[in-house]
Design a protein around this motif. Structure first.
Motif, mmCIF file in Angstrom:
data_model
loop_
_atom_site.group_PDB
_atom_site.id
_atom_site.type_symbol
_atom_site.label_atom_id
_atom_site.label_comp_id
_atom_site.label_asym_id
_atom_site.label_seq_id
_atom_site.Cartn_x
_atom_site.Cartn_y
_atom_site.Cartn_z
ATOM 1 N N LEU A 1 -3.439 5.962 -11.609
ATOM 2 C CA LEU A 1 -4.838 6.111 -11.191
ATOM 3 C C LEU A 1 -5.558 7.045 -12.148
ATOM 4 C CD1 LEU A 1 -4.519 6.484 -7.320
ATOM 5 C CD2 LEU A 1 -5.454 4.564 -8.587
ATOM 6 N N GLU B 1 -10.094 11.073 -8.005
ATOM 7 C CA GLU B 1 -9.783 9.712 -8.435
ATOM 8 C C GLU B 1 -11.082 8.921 -8.546
ATOM 9 O OE1 GLU B 1 -8.467 10.844 -5.319
ATOM 10 O OE2 GLU B 1 -10.307 10.169 -4.354
ATOM 11 N N CYS C 1 -11.066 5.770 -7.981
ATOM 12 C CA CYS C 1 -10.826 4.693 -7.017
ATOM 13 C C CYS C 1 -11.738 4.821 -5.795
ATOM 14 C CB CYS C 1 -9.373 4.744 -6.589
ATOM 15 S SG CYS C 1 -8.946 3.661 -5.252
ATOM 16 N N VAL D 1 -3.191 0.644 0.023
ATOM 17 C CA VAL D 1 -4.361 1.513 -0.026
ATOM 18 C C VAL D 1 -4.885 1.719 1.383
ATOM 19 C CG1 VAL D 1 -6.584 1.891 -1.127
ATOM 20 C CG2 VAL D 1 -4.959 0.323 -2.161
ATOM 21 N N LYS E 1 -4.911 7.316 1.205
ATOM 22 C CA LYS E 1 -3.518 7.077 0.873
ATOM 23 C C LYS E 1 -3.495 6.009 -0.202
ATOM 24 C CE LYS E 1 0.552 5.279 3.272
ATOM 25 N NZ LYS E 1 0.925 4.705 4.565
ATOM 26 N N PHE E 2 -2.752 6.236 -1.253
ATOM 27 C CA PHE E 2 -2.607 5.221 -2.292
ATOM 28 C C PHE E 2 -1.168 5.266 -2.751
ATOM 29 C CE2 PHE E 2 -2.891 2.751 -5.983
ATOM 30 C CZ PHE E 2 -4.107 2.091 -6.006
ATOM 31 N N GLU E 3 -0.445 4.218 -2.501
ATOM 32 C CA GLU E 3 0.969 4.231 -2.854
ATOM 33 C C GLU E 3 1.331 2.976 -3.638
ATOM 34 O OE1 GLU E 3 2.811 6.816 0.834
ATOM 35 O OE2 GLU E 3 3.186 4.677 0.760
ATOM 36 N N ASP F 1 3.138 8.300 -4.562
ATOM 37 C CA ASP F 1 1.908 8.535 -3.813
ATOM 38 C C ASP F 1 0.768 8.912 -4.762
ATOM 39 O OD1 ASP F 1 2.296 11.109 -4.515
ATOM 40 O OD2 ASP F 1 3.019 11.779 -2.550
ATOM 41 N N LYS F 2 -0.369 9.198 -4.173
ATOM 42 C CA LYS F 2 -1.574 9.407 -4.967
ATOM 43 C C LYS F 2 -1.383 10.550 -5.974
ATOM 44 C CE LYS F 2 -5.652 10.886 -3.382
ATOM 45 N NZ LYS F 2 -6.735 10.933 -2.382
ATOM 46 N N LEU G 1 -1.990 10.008 -10.060
ATOM 47 C CA LEU G 1 -3.196 10.462 -10.745
ATOM 48 C C LEU G 1 -2.876 10.997 -12.140
ATOM 49 C CD1 LEU G 1 -5.243 12.206 -7.927
ATOM 50 C CD2 LEU G 1 -5.924 10.247 -9.302
#
Ligand code: SF4
Ligand code: SF4
Ligand code: SF4
Ligand code: SF4
Ligand code: FES
Lengths: 590, 166
Positions: free
Chosen positions: B61, B68, B70, B87, B102-104, B144-145, B149
């Motif tokens: 990301l 982020e 995103c 997401v 949450k971004f995995e 995870d996020k 990043l």
């Protein structure tokens, strides 16, 4: 009856209908934004422009024909809007025609001039009418190079509706809904030209019982629900058909699910019950209870402590408790929140197995809940079902209202409760604490499950198949939307891609699988402990039994209920005709 | 009857081949020649390889101004053929309205196709140069996020490549 021709196809229709109505009656499609069959005609989006003409006549009154013998039609030089033009006998309408397609493209280009490129952050994306038309009826390019207008975003109209002025295409559906259906005329356009927007009247709030329907009918993402906002993209959810359990109207709904959790509830069209609408209470009030604080496994009380046990053990414990009491010492409580199938199985168990006639269900009436549109004063979705299958006391002496007295004077010792929590009314809880034994089917943990001797984890309507009978005695079928250990391999259940293909090491599929069962299943297993065989393998077996044994249900089946969107009790030989339902815009299957 | 009895290896070799010695000398000669030519291999991991911008390593990301880019639109998750991305959006008071709570990415699922990068409307997810992916457990393969990043400054090569060829 007049007839018209749409793209050369002959259609019979009634005078007074508009072209768009005549087309929809016959399953033909006319692109449109502002028209809605239940609202007045506004004619302001111009998306429904079509070419209209009448056959040419010769001076002698005959139709003029060309050299091939075809009738010559003289079309009006300007296009007409199909939503406001009434049909005339012999009228010719062209929809899939160059001139019309060009007009549609122009309208789309015009609507998109100031429309933000918001789709990635817009809740409507995936079921947006504008998005769909941008794909199907637009050239896909714009000649507009100037900067776009900016307007207010996230304006609250009321507690349940948020407005994004940039995305609004000024179709006025919401304004007309507020005025004509919700009868709360507080919305109106303000400003003009490209600055036009919608305002709630000063000092007023858009907060009627039906406010959230504007979110559904808004063809774009201008109106969103604060409750749902950004919880999920629509294409990640599954939508199964069900019936609202909020009150006895029995509005048809769709349950939006992702990761085995209900994220939102929206109306499903049924012209005989709720048309296109449902109330905000139905959308917001109970779905969280289905998601949270659930009884996920059967339990029995061992030395005063409730212990999770297997189904076999829980059922045999219940059987041995039931054996200890005389039929007259037992009270069976059905539930207006449980399916007709469950109530029928309970009545059959009480009467034929336990030989007890003490059978009743808890009535929830609230005069203040009712209104003159959909909401009724009966907060049970299935009171009529309970009555129809005989969940009622043989004598008033053993009605539920007398439960407290009967427990205190010792005439009732065992209470068997199915899917009911008496709204945790103190009166009932205190009385039940004095009962010698309690067996309960329960969906949620509560004070009641704490004092029970046997707790059966029970499925909600959203987890099982069944029927509710609404206030007009209409029997309506619902299908499961959530997966439990019980319906894990059910054929035909709609599941989102994520739910279908998740593997053990994916975190998004980690929602627990509840080990709960519908009451009819537990009751039939319990009956087998008393050497009675109910012969029920699936919910449909129970319903067929009802259709066979309860006179007013004769001739009904799940297949017919689904086909006719519900059948009124006693009318299975003459059900309401099947209708072609109008859907404005919806998530296409993915 | 063995019809190939005339064709076995022993019968095909001549005398010099049968004693092997000249062949060994030839092999040693080849080795000797290679010793003075440029090396084709490297001493990994002491000597690392730095890929070009076109390389598709682990998706990351883009982090800009400490945040982020995103907007949690979920398009990458939808387009991912291996269902590697999850997401969960949430609302922010920022102009962009939403962000990924949450971004995995499940790196055991990811097949490095780069579709997520291609579909992203915000240029918020890009393929990095990171190819060193070793996991001790299935759980630790889900990034995870915070792990995903990467500051935008470190991704200039890839962004430049995308600008030129996407
Ligand atoms: S309203 Fe429709 S077209 Fe407009 S941003 Fe939302 S999804 Fe996109
Ligand atoms: S908010 Fe939606 S329904 Fe209301 S006028 Fe705008 S586009 Fe139409
Ligand atoms: S009117 Fe009753 S059945 Fe209809 S949505 Fe409201 S609570 Fe549910
Ligand atoms: S496509 Fe881009 S903006 Fe959308 S969720 Fe994926 S990374 Fe975020
Ligand atoms: S649908 Fe006819 S003008 Fe909008």
């Amino acid at each position: 009856m007049p007839h018209i021709y749409i793209d050369g196809k002959r259609i019979e229709t009634q005078s007074g209908k508009t072209i768009i109505e005549a087309a929809y009656d016959n399953g033909l499609y006319v692109p449109h934004f502002c028209w809605h069959p239940e609202l007045s005609v506004a004619g302001n989006c111009r998306m429904c422009l079509v070419e209209v003409g009448l056959p040419k006549r010769l001076p002698n009154g005959e139709f003029e024909t060309d050299s091939n013998g075809n009738i010559v039609v003289s079309y009006m030089p300007k296009l007409q809007i199909a939503c406001a033009t009434q049909v005339a006998d012999g009228m010719h309408v062209r929809i899939n025609h160059d001139k019309v397609i060009k007009a549609q493209e122009a309208v789309m280009e015009f609507l998109l001039i100031n429309h933000p490129l918001d789709c990635p952050i817009c809740d409507e994306a995936g079921q947006c009418k504008l998005q769909e038309y941008a794909f199907n009826h637009s050239r896909g390019e714009s000649r507009f190079e100037e900067t776009k207008n900016h307007k207010d975003k996230r304006v609250p109209w009321g507690p349940n509706v948020l407005f994004d002025a940039e995305r609004c295409i000024s179709c006025s559906r919401c304004i007309r809904f507020a005025k004509e259906i919700a009868k709360q005329d507080v919305l109106s356009f303000v400003q003009r030209g490209d600055h036009v927007t919608i305002k709630v009247q000063d000092g007023a709030k858009f907060d009627n019982n039906y406010s959230m329907n504007v979110i559904d009918i808004c063809p774009v993402g201008a109106l969103t629900s604060p409750d749902f906002r950004f919880k999920s993209r629509v294409w990640d959810m599954s939508f199964n058909d069900s019936i609202c359990m909020g009150c006895s109207r029995g509005c048809n709904i769709q349950i939006g699910v992702r990761n085995n959790e209900i994220l939102r509830i929206e109306p499903k069209t049924n012209m005989y019950v709720n048309k296109y609408w449902m109330c905000d209470y139905g959308r917001l009030s109970y779905y969280k209870k289905i998601n949270e604080n659930r009884v996920v496994s059967p339990a029995v009380k061992k030395n005063g402590v409730q212990t999770e046990v297997s189904w076999d053990e829980a059922i045999s414990t219940a059987a041995s408790i039931l054996r200890k009491y005389k039929p007259s010492e037992m009270m069976f409580v059905g539930s207006g929140r449980s399916s007709t199938e469950n109530n029928y199985a309970l009545a059959r168990f009480a009467k034929n197995v336990a030989k007890s006639v003490n059978l009743d269900f808890y009535e929830r009436t609230d005069q203040s809940f009712a209104d003159d549109f959909l909401r009724t004063n009966d907060l049970n979705p299935n009171s009529a079902g309970c009555r129809n299958v005989g969940v009622s006391p043989a004598s008033d002496k053993f009605s539920l209202k007398k439960l407290s007295e009967n427990i205190t004077n010792g005439s009732i010792k065992l209470v068997y409760i199915m899917d009911e929590d008496f709204d945790l009314e103190d009166k009932y809880i205190q009385a039940l604490q004095k009962a010698e034994a309690i067996i309960i089917h329960s969906t949620n943990h509560s004070k009641l499950t704490e004092i029970a001797d046997v707790v059966f984890a029970s499925s909600y309507f959203a987890e099982s198949e069944g029927t509710f009978v609404n206030t007009d005695n209409r029997v309506q079928y619902f299908e499961p939307a959530l997966v439990t250990t019980e319906n894990l391999h059910r054929m035909g259940m709609k599941m989102s891609r994520l739910d279908k293909f998740g593997a053990a090491n994916d975190r998004w599929t980690q929602k627990e699988l509840r080990n709960c069962r519908p009451a009819w299943k537990v009751l039939s297993l319990l009956a087998s402990h008393f050497s009675v065989n109910f012969n029920y393998n699936k919910s449909e077996d129970v319903f067929n039994d009802i259709a066979h044994n309860v006179g007013s249900f004769n001739g009904m089946s799940y297949r017919l209920l689904k086909k006719h969107q519900g059948i009124i009790v006693g009318k299975s030989s003459n059900p309401d005709p099947v209708r072609h339902n109008y859907e404005s815009h919806y998530m296409k299957p993915n | 009857m063995n019809i190939n009895s005339e064709n076995i290896e022993k019968n095909r070799m001549n005398f010099w081949e049968k004693i092997y010695l000249p062949e060994i000398a030839r092999g040693l000669g080849l080795t000797l020649k290679r010793m003075f030519r440029p090396k084709m291999t490297r001493q990994y991991p002491e000597e690392r390889w730095e890929p070009l911008g076109s390389y598709r390593g682990r998706p990351v990301l883009v982090e800009e101004d400490g945040k982020e880019r995103c907007v949690a639109c979920g398009l990458c998750s939808r387009v991912c053929p291996a269902l590697a991305i999850e997401v969960q959006a949430a609302e922010t008071t920022d102009d962009k309205e939403r962000f990924p709570a949450k971004f995995e990415i499940n790196m055991l699922r990811c097949i490095y196709c780069g579709y997520c990068e291609e579909v992203c409307p915000e240029e918020a997810i890009v393929m990095s140069k990171d190819y060193e992916l070793v996991f001790a457990s299935q759980e630790s393969a889900i990034m995870d996020k915070e792990q995903l990043l990467v500051p935008v400054a470190q991704l200039q090569d890839r962004l430049e490549f995308l600008r030129r060829y996407k």
